[in-house]
Scaffold this motif. Structure first.
Motif, PDB file in Angstrom:
ATOM      1  N   GLU A 175     -29.468 -16.895  18.134  1.00 42.72           N
ATOM      2  CA  GLU A 175     -30.339 -16.463  17.047  1.00 42.72           C
ATOM      3  C   GLU A 175     -31.046 -17.669  16.435  1.00 42.72           C
ATOM      4  O   GLU A 175     -30.456 -18.746  16.289  1.00 42.72           O
ATOM      5  CB  GLU A 175     -29.524 -15.738  15.971  1.00 42.72           C
ATOM      6  N   GLN A 176     -32.311 -17.483  16.069  1.00 38.27           N
ATOM      7  CA  GLN A 176     -33.155 -18.569  15.575  1.00 38.27           C
ATOM      8  C   GLN A 176     -32.511 -19.383  14.450  1.00 38.27           C
ATOM      9  O   GLN A 176     -32.606 -20.627  14.468  1.00 38.27           O
ATOM     10  CB  GLN A 176     -34.498 -17.993  15.104  1.00 38.27           C
ATOM     11  N   PRO A 177     -31.828 -18.756  13.474  1.00 39.50           N
ATOM     12  CA  PRO A 177     -31.241 -19.565  12.386  1.00 39.50           C
ATOM     13  C   PRO A 177     -30.225 -20.600  12.852  1.00 39.50           C
ATOM     14  O   PRO A 177     -29.938 -21.545  12.104  1.00 39.50           O
ATOM     15  CB  PRO A 177     -30.572 -18.503  11.495  1.00 39.50           C
ATOM     16  N   TYR A 178     -29.680 -20.429  14.059  1.00 42.89           N
ATOM     17  CA  TYR A 178     -28.664 -21.366  14.554  1.00 42.89           C
ATOM     18  C   TYR A 178     -29.256 -22.455  15.455  1.00 42.89           C
ATOM     19  O   TYR A 178     -28.524 -23.338  15.916  1.00 42.89           O
ATOM     20  CB  TYR A 178     -27.566 -20.611  15.293  1.00 42.89           C
TER      21      TYR A 178
END
Length: 227
Positions: free
Chosen positions: A54-57
């Motif tokens: 996922e992008q936030p990670y």
């Protein structure tokens, strides 16, 4: 022939009952996914590592790659709704030849041995694919609160990862699955639908997936002596 490792790390980890996805929980100061990535970083047969997350990670994963000198990580791609979507995103992002090998391995399966990984890759190089599995050891039964019947365990295996396939076969299998609106629980299920024989490589009880709180406790205890 290049060997790409695909690490789908988009899971939310809901079954474990933790707020943080399990692959990012820290054990002895190191994220779980680092233990997994180091196996592929150290193996001489693996050329590149692609992580679907996922992008936030992505910021954390870029920091991890730098802090632990994980030089084989070549791409971070967006994780999908399902594991299958995450693997497909990685396939579409890589610049592989048809005959190259793609080894898909769970981010939360950190205790894969170098010997099993090497045997699986060499089997796939020789025969076209390899599926790491562990032969059932315990008595198996079917039932719901009460025993209904016992199952012959002689041909029963627990499927693990890595699951290694030729790039062209895995890509074809995934496209066929999407055409049929079918979501498989793993890659071998999709490739089998092409009528391709899949070769079993013996796994290990240590190559377990960290899924529940019990698994988290077990991994914590198994790794404490290696620090």
């Amino acid at each position: 022939m290049k060997v790409y490792a695909v690490i789908p790390a988009g899971g939310k980890g809901k079954r474990g009952g933790t707020a943080t996805p399990k692959q990012y929980i820290r054990f002895h100061g190191k994220e779980l996914i680092v233990y997994t990535l180091e196996v592929f970083q150290k193996n001489n047969l693996v050329d590149e590592i692609i992580i679907s997350a996922e992008q936030p990670y992505h910021t954390l994963l870029n920091k991890i790659a730098k802090d632990y000198n994980l030089t084989k990580i070549s791409q971070l791609v967006e994780g999908g709704e399902e594991r299958q979507d995450s693997v497909y995103n990685a396939l579409m992002a890589m610049k592989a030849d048809d005959g190259d090998l793609v080894a898909v391995h769970d981010a939360a399966r950190p205790m894969l041995s170098d010997a099993i990984l090497t045997k699986a890759v060499n089997t796939a190089k020789e025969k076209g694919n390899a599926l790491v599995c562990m032969k059932a050891r315990d008595t198996l039964l079917k039932g719901d609160h009460i025993v209904k019947e016992y199952v012959d365990r002689s041909e029963i295996y627990y499927v693990q990862t890595p699951q290694i396939f030729r790039y062209k076969d895995l890509k074809k299998a995934m496209k066929k699955a999407y055409e049929k609106n079918f979501i498989g629980t793993d890659e071998s299920m999709l490739v089998k639908e092409l009528g391709i024989d899949i070769n079993i490589v013996e796994g290990s009880m240590l190559n377990f997936k960290v899924t529940t709180m019990t698994d988290i406790e077990m991994f914590e205890k198994l790794t404490i002596h290696n620090q």
